[in-house]
Write a protein that holds these residues in place. Sequence first.
Motif, mmCIF file in Angstrom:
data_model
loop_
_atom_site.group_PDB
_atom_site.id
_atom_site.type_symbol
_atom_site.label_atom_id
_atom_site.label_comp_id
_atom_site.label_asym_id
_atom_site.label_seq_id
_atom_site.Cartn_x
_atom_site.Cartn_y
_atom_site.Cartn_z
ATOM 1 N N PRO A 46 0.872 -1.234 -0.033
ATOM 2 C CA PRO A 46 0.141 0.001 0.102
ATOM 3 C C PRO A 46 0.845 1.196 0.035
ATOM 4 O O PRO A 46 2.072 1.063 0.142
ATOM 5 N N ALA A 47 0.348 2.525 -0.339
ATOM 6 C CA ALA A 47 1.092 3.703 -0.509
ATOM 7 C C ALA A 47 0.884 4.135 1.229
ATOM 8 O O ALA A 47 1.870 4.682 1.535
ATOM 9 N N VAL A 48 -0.005 3.744 1.914
ATOM 10 C CA VAL A 48 -0.262 4.278 3.274
ATOM 11 C C VAL A 48 -0.402 2.976 4.107
ATOM 12 O O VAL A 48 -1.271 2.206 3.861
ATOM 13 N N LEU A 49 -0.011 3.029 5.346
ATOM 14 C CA LEU A 49 -0.010 1.859 6.441
ATOM 15 C C LEU A 49 -0.281 2.383 7.707
ATOM 16 O O LEU A 49 0.287 3.289 8.128
ATOM 17 N N ILE A 50 -1.485 2.208 8.346
ATOM 18 C CA ILE A 50 -1.754 2.409 9.462
ATOM 19 C C ILE A 50 -1.617 1.194 10.536
ATOM 20 O O ILE A 50 -2.366 0.177 10.269
ATOM 21 N N VAL A 51 -0.662 1.433 11.434
ATOM 22 C CA VAL A 51 -0.394 0.089 12.372
ATOM 23 C C VAL A 51 -0.627 0.546 13.938
ATOM 24 O O VAL A 51 -0.073 1.412 14.519
ATOM 25 N N ASP A 52 -1.459 -0.319 14.310
ATOM 26 C CA ASP A 52 -1.744 -0.216 15.648
ATOM 27 C C ASP A 52 -0.611 -0.634 16.736
ATOM 28 O O ASP A 52 -0.145 -1.866 16.664
ATOM 29 N N ALA A 53 -0.329 0.168 17.558
ATOM 30 C CA ALA A 53 0.874 0.040 18.478
ATOM 31 C C ALA A 53 0.798 -1.196 19.368
ATOM 32 O O ALA A 53 1.704 -1.975 19.839
ATOM 33 N N THR A 54 -0.528 -1.496 19.684
ATOM 34 C CA THR A 54 -0.789 -2.659 20.637
ATOM 35 C C THR A 54 -0.973 -3.811 19.900
ATOM 36 O O THR A 54 -1.194 -4.943 20.600
ATOM 37 N N TYR A 78 1.655 5.259 12.966
ATOM 38 C CA TYR A 78 1.816 4.261 14.075
ATOM 39 C C TYR A 78 0.885 5.029 14.968
ATOM 40 O O TYR A 78 0.778 5.926 15.499
ATOM 41 N N CYS A 79 -0.264 4.117 15.336
ATOM 42 C CA CYS A 79 -1.280 4.204 15.890
ATOM 43 C C CYS A 79 -1.190 3.819 17.483
ATOM 44 O O CYS A 79 -1.186 2.878 17.989
ATOM 45 N N MET A 88 6.168 6.066 21.340
ATOM 46 C CA MET A 88 6.328 6.930 19.874
ATOM 47 C C MET A 88 7.947 6.519 19.316
ATOM 48 O O MET A 88 8.018 6.566 18.350
ATOM 49 N N MET A 89 8.767 6.709 20.309
ATOM 50 C CA MET A 89 10.107 6.798 19.947
ATOM 51 C C MET A 89 10.270 5.068 19.259
ATOM 52 O O MET A 89 10.999 5.076 18.529
ATOM 53 N N PHE A 99 2.327 9.488 13.454
ATOM 54 C CA PHE A 99 1.493 9.069 14.530
ATOM 55 C C PHE A 99 -0.055 9.283 14.482
ATOM 56 O O PHE A 99 -0.130 10.555 13.771
ATOM 57 N N LEU A 100 -0.717 8.307 14.817
ATOM 58 C CA LEU A 100 -2.176 8.868 14.998
ATOM 59 C C LEU A 100 -2.565 8.429 16.625
ATOM 60 O O LEU A 100 -2.038 7.333 17.095
ATOM 61 N N LEU A 101 -3.395 9.368 17.086
ATOM 62 C CA LEU A 101 -3.825 9.073 18.387
ATOM 63 C C LEU A 101 -5.097 8.270 18.277
ATOM 64 O O LEU A 101 -5.964 8.627 17.466
ATOM 65 N N LYS A 102 -5.410 7.232 19.035
ATOM 66 C CA LYS A 102 -6.617 6.589 19.251
ATOM 67 C C LYS A 102 -7.433 6.885 20.509
ATOM 68 O O LYS A 102 -6.441 7.142 21.452
#
Length: 120
Positions: A46-54, A78-79, A88-89, A99-102
């Motif tokens: 994909p061009a964009v990937l959203i990955v849940d940190a948990t 990184y969500c 985040m680091m 980053f994205l906040l959930k």
Amino acid sequence: MQRLMIADSSDVVRKVGKRILSELGFLVAEAASAHEAVTRCQAELPAVLIVDATMDGALELIQQIRAMPDGKAVRIFYCVIEADLKTMMLGKRAGANDFLLKPFDRKILTSVFAGLAIAA
């Protein structure tokens, strides 16, 4: 249409995210695990990937995507549940761009991703 993948173990998060991001003009794929995400990315990056940190294996997923041919071109978000500097680091070191906040909602996703959908 730009391809975007949501890698999150939560069915609800994937469903809501897919609905909103599809309306913004993305072709959205879903992955319920890091393993599923890697397998799908090997078939079509994909061009964009959203990955849940948990999600189990989230950092390894980011590293594996970066190691793929053209993996450096993927925009990885990184969500995280809270703005925790350590988490985040770790995501940044693994190769996340942003980053994205959930929990996220339509307003957040629109403000972050509308410009990316137009740029395609």
